[in-house]
Design an enzyme around this catalytic site. Structure first.
Site, short mmCIF file in Angstrom:
data_model
loop_
_atom_site.label_atom_id
_atom_site.label_comp_id
_atom_site.label_asym_id
_atom_site.label_seq_id
_atom_site.Cartn_x
_atom_site.Cartn_y
_atom_site.Cartn_z
N GLY A 23 7.45 13.32 -7.65
CA GLY A 23 7.87 12.01 -7.18
C GLY A 23 6.75 11.20 -6.55
N LYS A 33 -4.35 -4.72 -3.13
CA LYS A 33 -4.52 -4.46 -1.69
C LYS A 33 -5.88 -4.95 -1.19
CE LYS A 33 -1.23 -0.62 -1.68
NZ LYS A 33 -1.07 0.82 -1.93
N ILE A 52 -0.46 2.54 8.08
CA ILE A 52 -1.72 2.26 8.79
C ILE A 52 -1.71 0.79 9.22
CG2 ILE A 52 -4.24 2.23 8.66
CD1 ILE A 52 -4.07 4.11 6.26
N GLU A 81 2.54 -6.46 7.27
CA GLU A 81 1.78 -5.27 7.68
C GLU A 81 1.96 -4.11 6.71
OE1 GLU A 81 -0.38 -4.86 10.63
OE2 GLU A 81 -0.84 -3.40 9.08
N VAL A 92 -0.13 -3.28 2.83
CA VAL A 92 -1.38 -2.54 2.59
C VAL A 92 -1.44 -1.35 3.54
CG1 VAL A 92 -3.91 -2.64 2.55
CG2 VAL A 92 -2.57 -4.68 1.99
N1 HSE Z 1 2.15 3.50 -5.26
C1 HSE Z 1 1.55 3.29 -3.99
C2 HSE Z 1 0.66 4.50 -3.65
C3 HSE Z 1 2.61 3.08 -2.95
O1 HSE Z 1 0.67 5.49 -4.38
O2 HSE Z 1 -0.07 4.45 -2.65
C4 HSE Z 1 2.17 2.35 -1.72
O3 HSE Z 1 1.73 1.05 -1.99
#
Ligand code: HSE
Length: 398
Positions: A181, A199, A130, A123, A126
């Protein structure tokens, strides 16, 4: 019920935190407690509340019959694949947050899980927090899914939103996102669309029931989007979003990841900042959209723990999801049809020669003209674009 966590980074330690913080409610819902017995990590965590659970050899977990549930939060395909495979073969169910592993080896791991009467669920891979996977594989199984369109990368959505709001250039906003970050030191996977591509490959595999090879999905990121593109978009009343899209065409799907121009009456227009959203159109359901935090330790860990409860309720019983190892032959991407926004240094007479019907969107810039084409296939567009020459940028309309 005893749990093992493989990988104690941001997500793995988040899983421990969710299990600790919500242990009473989880016990009440499940009828028994979920307790961490092992944490696999090569690093030392002497001050951690679970310090006595740490091991360095995955085989120690694999051979322990008391462990029925395993969390994989290591990331990357190897050694995660070897470890997860060993756990499934040892009769343990696994949940992972690792989209690289699921996109690359998901169908294979699913088969191993089936052969061993256990489950492999993901889960958190992706959309982070959510619950889109269970929505597709349980709640929407009465529908033929005609289209999925997702803003499924928080980093790029944050960057595009800021470029739009503050008129910043790509390089400046990337540096800012890195200092906060949000973006990784090596941002390639996010900014070039590879993360979104994996995804949408996973989501498409689930609704098609066959395996999508993510390397076959045409993928463009946001690194070529500039503040001028946003000025044009604004003048047209549109926004630019990185969208991973999958549309049913006959018995298969047509997929693409690219920046798209979206307008305010389209739901994805309103998804800003680090948030993610997945819009799903079913043949009975119509359109529905799932919105929330697509990343972050606790939202992602919450999805992993939700999976653990599902796995604990289905111990020793494989729950069929219907993702076969058989390859899904995707529809030819050059037959996809779009309207295109083009910036070019070519003369208007040449634009009209090559594209005939166009609508201009002029910003009064020196040395360039912006125009919108009629709807046409990718192959037709590419031929006309090459003949025109001088193209600065192209963005498709969603
Ligand atoms: N690097 C991904 C993002 C993290 O920025 O959404 C989650 O998969």
């Amino acid at each position: 019920m005893k749990v093992a966590i493989m990988g104690y980074g941001t997500i793995g330690s988040g899983v421990a935190k969710v299990l600790d913080t919500n242990k009473d409610i989880i016990k009440e819902r499940l009828g028994e407690a979920l307790e961490i017995k092992y944490i696999l990590d090569l690093r030392e965590f002497p001050d951690d509340p679970h310090a006595n659970c740490f091991v360095k050899d995955y085989k120690e977990i694999a051979k322990d019959k008391e462990i029925k549930l395993v969390v994989e939060t290591m990331g990357g395909v190897e050694p995660a694949f070897t470890f997860v495979k060993a756990m499934l073969e040892a009769g343990k169910s696994v949940t992972t947050s690792n989209k690289a592993l699921v996109a690359d080896k998901g169908a294979e791991l699913m088969k191993i899980a089936k052969d061993n009467d256990v489950n492999f669920v993901f889960e958190a891979a992706v959309g982070g927090g959510i619950p889109i996977i269970r929505t597709l594989t349980a709640c929407l199984t009465g529908d033929v899914i005609e289209e999925i369109a997702a803003i499924c990368n928080g980093t790029t959505n944050y960057m595009l939103t800021n470029m739009e709001q503050f008129g910043s250039e790509y390089a400046q906003i990337l540096a800012e996102a890195q200092s906060l970050g949000y973006a990784e030191k090596d941002p390639t996977a996010d900014v070039e669309g590879h993360d979104s591509c994996r995804k949408i490959a996973i989501l498409t595999s689930l609704v098609a029931g066959k395996n999508v090879d993510y390397t076959e999905i045409p993928t463009e990121g946001i690194s070529k989007i500039s503040s001028t593109d946003f000025k044009y978009a604004k003048s047209m009343g549109y926004s630019i979003k990185l969208i991973a899209k999958s549309t049913k065409v006959g018995d298969t799907y047509s997929c693409r990841v690219a920046p798209f121009l979206v307008k305010p009456d389209q739901m994805l227009y309103h998804v800003s900042g680090v948030m993610n959203a997945v819009s799903v159109r079913g043949n009975m359901l119509g359109e529905s959209m799932y919105y929330g935090a697509g990343a972050g330790a606790l939202p992602t860990a919450s999805a992993v723990v939700g999976d653990l409860v599902f796995l604990a309720r289905n111990v020793d019983k494989h729950v069929r999801i219907g993702w076969a190892n058989e390859k899904l032959e995707l529809s030819n991407p050059s037959e996809q049809k779009y309207k295109y926004f083009v910036r070019t240094s070519a003369l208007q007479s040449n634009i009209e020669n090559e594209f005939e019907e166009v609508k201009y969107t002029d910003l009064d810039l020196d040395d360039e003209t912006g125009f919108i084409t009629a709807e046409m296939t990718e192959s037709e567009f590419n031929e006309r674009k090459t003949a025109l020459g001088g193209v600065i940028s192209v963005i498709r309309f969603y």
